[in-house]
Motif scaffolding. Structure first.
Motif, PDB file in Angstrom:
ATOM      1  N   ILE A  83      69.252  41.092  75.977  1.00 52.84           N
ATOM      2  CA  ILE A  83      68.177  41.843  75.294  1.00 52.84           C
ATOM      3  C   ILE A  83      67.392  40.849  74.500  1.00 52.84           C
ATOM      4  O   ILE A  83      68.053  40.361  73.293  1.00 52.84           O
ATOM      5  CB  ILE A  83      68.674  43.065  74.576  1.00 52.84           C
ATOM      6  N   PRO A  84      66.253  40.583  74.534  1.00 51.13           N
ATOM      7  CA  PRO A  84      65.525  39.781  73.635  1.00 51.13           C
ATOM      8  C   PRO A  84      65.236  40.550  72.153  1.00 51.13           C
ATOM      9  O   PRO A  84      65.115  41.467  72.129  1.00 51.13           O
ATOM     10  CB  PRO A  84      64.016  39.804  74.124  1.00 51.13           C
TER      11      PRO A  84
ATOM     12  N   LEU B  11      62.249  42.719  71.230  1.00 52.86           N
ATOM     13  CA  LEU B  11      62.075  44.110  71.414  1.00 52.86           C
ATOM     14  C   LEU B  11      62.883  44.884  70.471  1.00 52.86           C
ATOM     15  O   LEU B  11      62.533  45.995  70.369  1.00 52.86           O
ATOM     16  CB  LEU B  11      62.808  44.231  72.917  1.00 52.86           C
ATOM     17  N   LEU B  12      63.819  44.369  69.832  1.00 53.72           N
ATOM     18  CA  LEU B  12      64.545  45.192  68.901  1.00 53.72           C
ATOM     19  C   LEU B  12      63.884  45.161  67.314  1.00 53.72           C
ATOM     20  O   LEU B  12      64.574  45.663  66.469  1.00 53.72           O
ATOM     21  CB  LEU B  12      65.905  44.990  68.890  1.00 53.72           C
ATOM     22  N   LEU B  13      62.907  44.250  67.133  1.00 55.20           N
ATOM     23  CA  LEU B  13      62.360  43.842  65.627  1.00 55.20           C
ATOM     24  C   LEU B  13      61.893  45.475  65.336  1.00 55.20           C
ATOM     25  O   LEU B  13      62.474  45.636  64.152  1.00 55.20           O
ATOM     26  CB  LEU B  13      61.437  42.823  65.733  1.00 55.20           C
TER      27      LEU B  13
ATOM     28  N   PHE C 173      74.094  41.743  66.084  1.00 58.80           N
ATOM     29  CA  PHE C 173      73.678  40.679  67.394  1.00 58.80           C
ATOM     30  C   PHE C 173      74.831  39.615  67.323  1.00 58.80           C
ATOM     31  O   PHE C 173      75.317  39.066  68.645  1.00 58.80           O
ATOM     32  CB  PHE C 173      72.409  39.994  67.064  1.00 58.80           C
ATOM     33  N   GLY C 174      75.531  39.323  66.221  1.00 59.35           N
ATOM     34  CA  GLY C 174      76.606  38.246  66.424  1.00 59.35           C
ATOM     35  C   GLY C 174      77.919  38.821  66.941  1.00 59.35           C
ATOM     36  O   GLY C 174      78.557  37.967  67.630  1.00 59.35           O
TER      37      GLY C 174
ATOM     38  N   LEU D 145      62.574  35.685  62.848  1.00 65.87           N
ATOM     39  CA  LEU D 145      62.050  36.748  63.037  1.00 65.87           C
ATOM     40  C   LEU D 145      62.531  37.875  62.050  1.00 65.87           C
ATOM     41  O   LEU D 145      61.507  38.467  61.538  1.00 65.87           O
ATOM     42  CB  LEU D 145      62.248  36.925  64.644  1.00 65.87           C
ATOM     43  N   PHE D 146      63.673  38.266  62.359  1.00 68.73           N
ATOM     44  CA  PHE D 146      64.117  39.248  61.421  1.00 68.73           C
ATOM     45  C   PHE D 146      64.005  38.807  59.766  1.00 68.73           C
ATOM     46  O   PHE D 146      63.981  39.748  59.277  1.00 68.73           O
ATOM     47  CB  PHE D 146      65.591  39.706  61.918  1.00 68.73           C
TER      48      PHE D 146
END
Length: 284
Positions: free
Chosen positions: A116-117, A120-122, A154-155, A217-218
């Motif tokens: 999942i990129p 898309l979840l940002l 994510f980790g 990004l985040f």
């Protein structure tokens, strides 16, 4: 004794090694030379500095809050690395040693989440934290703990999969023998599994650390001026100006090298464990 045969002729092997080293050393050398060069010379495309100066390494701490960014990155990325390693080893032990309904689904989900990129979840992640903050009346956006939870999301799947792969290589006879001798699950984990899983734990922790350390990004959305990480602070050099309209290229290169030092130190310090963890060597 096993005889190792070369897949490539020695001259070709040497040539490929030289090309590989040159491709790595060239950009690193340019960054270092630009960090000891003037901004005008770098902007003009100069490679070799006419006069070597290390003033850029002194100015980076006053141009932008780089020290604060490094501290925020170390706190967030370090916390994520420790949490991912600890939770991953316990989760992987359950997934490897026990059979239960939904086990295969969980393992497949761990792999599926890697595809999942993050882009898309940002927006969903930002809206989720903003909604929680408005509902509970607490600060969420712009805090370190929100960034910590985001990176942990994510980790942790990737770290768990690494530990699942590594624990599968450990001989089950050791744990069965310990259980026969009267050891409980906690004793097996702390006295057998964790001591034998250090390479896997180091790899899981380092990859989780890199996730938090390199993310822009985040971090650019979930932080404010006081909680910016080093990766976001580096972007500020692009908008800063030194001596008119010339961006501080030399300071940006110097800051990039400073920010790369923790990662390089981790790889050099834990190189032996990283090799063992990535090859899933386990215990023979």
């Amino acid at each position: 004794m096993t005889t190792v045969q070369r897949l490539l002729p020695r001259p070709l092997h040497v040539a490929l090694t030289v090309i590989l080293l040159a491709s790595i050393a060239a950009p690193v050398s340019y960054v270092f030379l630009a960090s000891v060069n003037s901004d005008l010379a770098v902007a003009a495309g100069g490679f070799w500095p006419e006069q070597v100066t290390f003033t850029n390494y002194d100015r980076i701490w006053s141009t932008v809050p780089l020290a604060r960014g490094l501290a925020n990155s170390l706190i967030v990325a370090g916390s994520v690395a420790v949490a991912c390693a600890v939770v991953a080893v316990f989760s992987a032990y359950v997934l490897v040693r026990y059979t239960f309904r939904g086990r295969r689904t969980i393992l497949r989900a761990l792999l599926g989440m890697q595809s999942i990129p993050g882009t898309l979840l940002l927006l969903p992640v930002f809206v989720l934290f903003a909604t929680i903050g408005n509902t509970l009346g607490v600060a969420t956006i712009g805090t370190r703990w929100s960034l910590f939870v985001t990176y942990l999301t994510f980790g942790l799947p990737f770290s768990t999969w690494i530990m699942v792969t590594y624990l599968r290589g450990l001989p089950g006879e050791l744990m069965e023998a310990a259980r026969i001798d009267g050891a409980g699950t906690w004793q097996i984990l702390t006295r057998i599994v964790i001591p034998l899983s250090w390479p896997g734990l180091v790899v899981a922790a380092i990859f989780a650390f890199l996730l938090g350390w390199n993310d822009v990004l985040f971090a650019s959305v979930m932080t404010n001026v006081d909680t910016r990480t080093a990766a976001v602070v580096l972007q500020v050099f692009g908008s800063a100006q030194e001596g008119g309209a010339v961006p501080p290229y030399g300071q940006a290169m110097a800051a990039a090298l400073i920010c790369a030092l923790p990662v390089v130190t981790l790889y050099l310090g834990f190189q032996r464990y990283i090799v063992g963890g990535l090859t899933a060597g386990g215990v023979k």
